[in-house]
Design an enzyme around this catalytic site. Sequence first.
Site, short mmCIF file in Angstrom:
data_model
loop_
_atom_site.label_atom_id
_atom_site.label_comp_id
_atom_site.label_asym_id
_atom_site.label_seq_id
_atom_site.Cartn_x
_atom_site.Cartn_y
_atom_site.Cartn_z
N TRP A 19 0.83 -1.22 0.00
CA TRP A 19 0.00 0.00 0.00
C TRP A 19 0.86 1.26 0.00
CZ3 TRP A 19 -5.01 2.03 0.53
CH2 TRP A 19 -5.10 3.32 1.08
N ASN A 21 0.14 5.75 0.37
CA ASN A 21 -0.70 6.95 0.25
C ASN A 21 0.16 8.18 0.05
OD1 ASN A 21 -0.94 5.93 3.27
ND2 ASN A 21 -1.44 8.07 3.51
N ASP A 22 0.21 9.12 0.97
CA ASP A 22 0.80 10.43 0.69
C ASP A 22 2.25 10.40 0.22
OD1 ASP A 22 -1.47 10.79 2.20
OD2 ASP A 22 -0.50 11.95 3.77
N TRP A 46 -4.08 0.01 4.12
CA TRP A 46 -3.40 0.90 5.06
C TRP A 46 -3.10 0.16 6.37
CZ3 TRP A 46 -4.18 3.32 9.84
CH2 TRP A 46 -3.40 4.46 10.08
N PHE A 81 3.93 8.86 10.36
CA PHE A 81 2.98 9.53 9.48
C PHE A 81 3.69 10.57 8.60
CE2 PHE A 81 -1.61 8.96 11.28
CZ PHE A 81 -1.50 7.59 11.13
N TRP A 281 -8.75 8.77 0.03
CA TRP A 281 -9.19 7.80 1.03
C TRP A 281 -10.44 7.06 0.61
CZ3 TRP A 281 -5.83 6.03 4.08
CH2 TRP A 281 -4.76 6.84 4.49
C1 FRU Z 1 -3.30 12.19 4.64
C2 FRU Z 1 -3.00 11.48 5.96
C3 FRU Z 1 -2.10 12.33 6.82
C4 FRU Z 1 -1.42 11.31 7.69
C5 FRU Z 1 -1.28 10.15 6.75
C6 FRU Z 1 -1.39 8.80 7.42
O1 FRU Z 1 -3.71 11.36 3.63
O2 FRU Z 1 -4.22 11.18 6.61
O3 FRU Z 1 -2.76 13.33 7.56
O4 FRU Z 1 -0.19 11.76 8.16
O5 FRU Z 1 -2.28 10.28 5.77
O6 FRU Z 1 -1.05 7.75 6.55
#
Ligand code: FRU
Length: 471
Positions: A19, A21-22, A46, A81, A281
């Site tokens: 996975w 994300n950011d 996640w 994070f 998300w």
């Molecule tokens: C944004 C977020 C951040 C956090 C991270 C966790 O997409 O929610 O605020 O640090 O992803 O994975």
Amino acid sequence: QNPDAAFRLGYHLMAPSGWINDPNGLVFYKEQYHVFYQHHPYDETWGPMHWGHAVSDDLVHWRHLPVALAPGDAFDQSGCFSGSAVDDDGVLTLIYTGHNVVNQETDELYQNQNIARSVDGVTFEKSEANPVIPAQPVGMQRDFRDPKVWKEDGSWKMVVGSTEAGKGQVLLYQSSDLENWEYQGILAKHNGGNEGYMWECPDFFKLDGKHVLLLSPQGIEPEGNRFHNLYQTGSLIGEMRDGEFVRGAFTELDYGHDFYAVQTFLDGKGRRIAIGWMDMWESPMPSQQEGWSGALTLPRELNLSPAGKLRMKPVEELQLLRVTEEQLKQNEISGTFLIDGQSNQLELEFDIDLTISAANIFGVNVCCSSDGSERSTIQINRSKGTITLDRSYSGIGVSGARTAPIEIGESLHVRLFIDRSSIEIFINEGETVMTSRIYPKESSTGIEFFTEEGTMKLRSAHLYQLKNSWL
Ligand code: FRU
């Protein structure tokens, strides 16, 4: 994981598996581009957040590096994070949020800010001084994350995402050594409107002489369209006036379905480059069936239009991806005109003459199947001044249309990047941008220009096949 997985992207940043994300820690360090990202290496969903890591000499060809940060220390028990990176006199320093779940059942948790350093740009050591900011300012709520750090007038500055009474805000800090931080105040906060309950991933920088504040607000209504990227620009934004920081009105940065948590950085050429998470998300993620999920957008160079609009343009290095070029001969389209795109890893660029085009509604369907059941529609409505990306027939899992404003002038320049399960649309030098995931069959390679009642005149149209960019 199956390397032939149909949705795996060819020239976008992804993790080797699992996975993501950011985007995190975007930085130009020792003549290389480093990109980190929120990563769960052991699952396609996640989980305990790690920082994945990739490096590039040219923003096009990428190489994976070992995972840079793993959670589990006393200050980041449940996750490392999002955060940023700086070059501190040759030391690559990551600044990130420690996520600590105290009690899952009662949802008790806390967040803090930490740093980790590397001298080789590959292995990182968490600082003994962690947490460098142990808690949010007294009286504020627990959401306290996503530090973005930069140097200004000889000192380090940090913006952090926060919330107060269920409404988003951005906090400002200052430090001389990245370890001791002083709280400066609330840089910007909600104005009571529909601006989200938590402002994630803030970024704050100067561009073309103006201030830009960028953030990812969680909880924008209506339901189903909850995550966006918002920005505001102005010459005073972020400046203290009468004891308060100045703010302006927000505009959406990317109007597609899948764009979130964007972060920017300055490179060696002085360019301000933005990369976002090419999902959100709430997005359906059919690639999870292939054992992975999530990707980052193409790198985009930012600038301000004369009217103060934040524009995103694909970085010029992306031309290195082109392996073949085909010029389309047909220049006047009335009804439909179909070509075989040959693959779904391509760039399509065309310029529409609006001085003589007669049709009010026109556009192009991409990733079309030969039986007509699949297509992703990009439709321009001239009288309304809009572009719509409709993915009702874009393959498995996705649906819905998004519409964005466009400037109707003498011509309209459209540049599209398709990479198997993604589409990025740049209109007129990046004044309007739409980023979405689509999940067509591999065989759906048709490209169909269309008009509704009337003609569309193309000044030029080029199709480029693009190569894989992983080293
Ligand atoms: C944004 C977020 C951040 C956090 C991270 C966790 O997409 O929610 O605020 O640090 O992803 O994975």
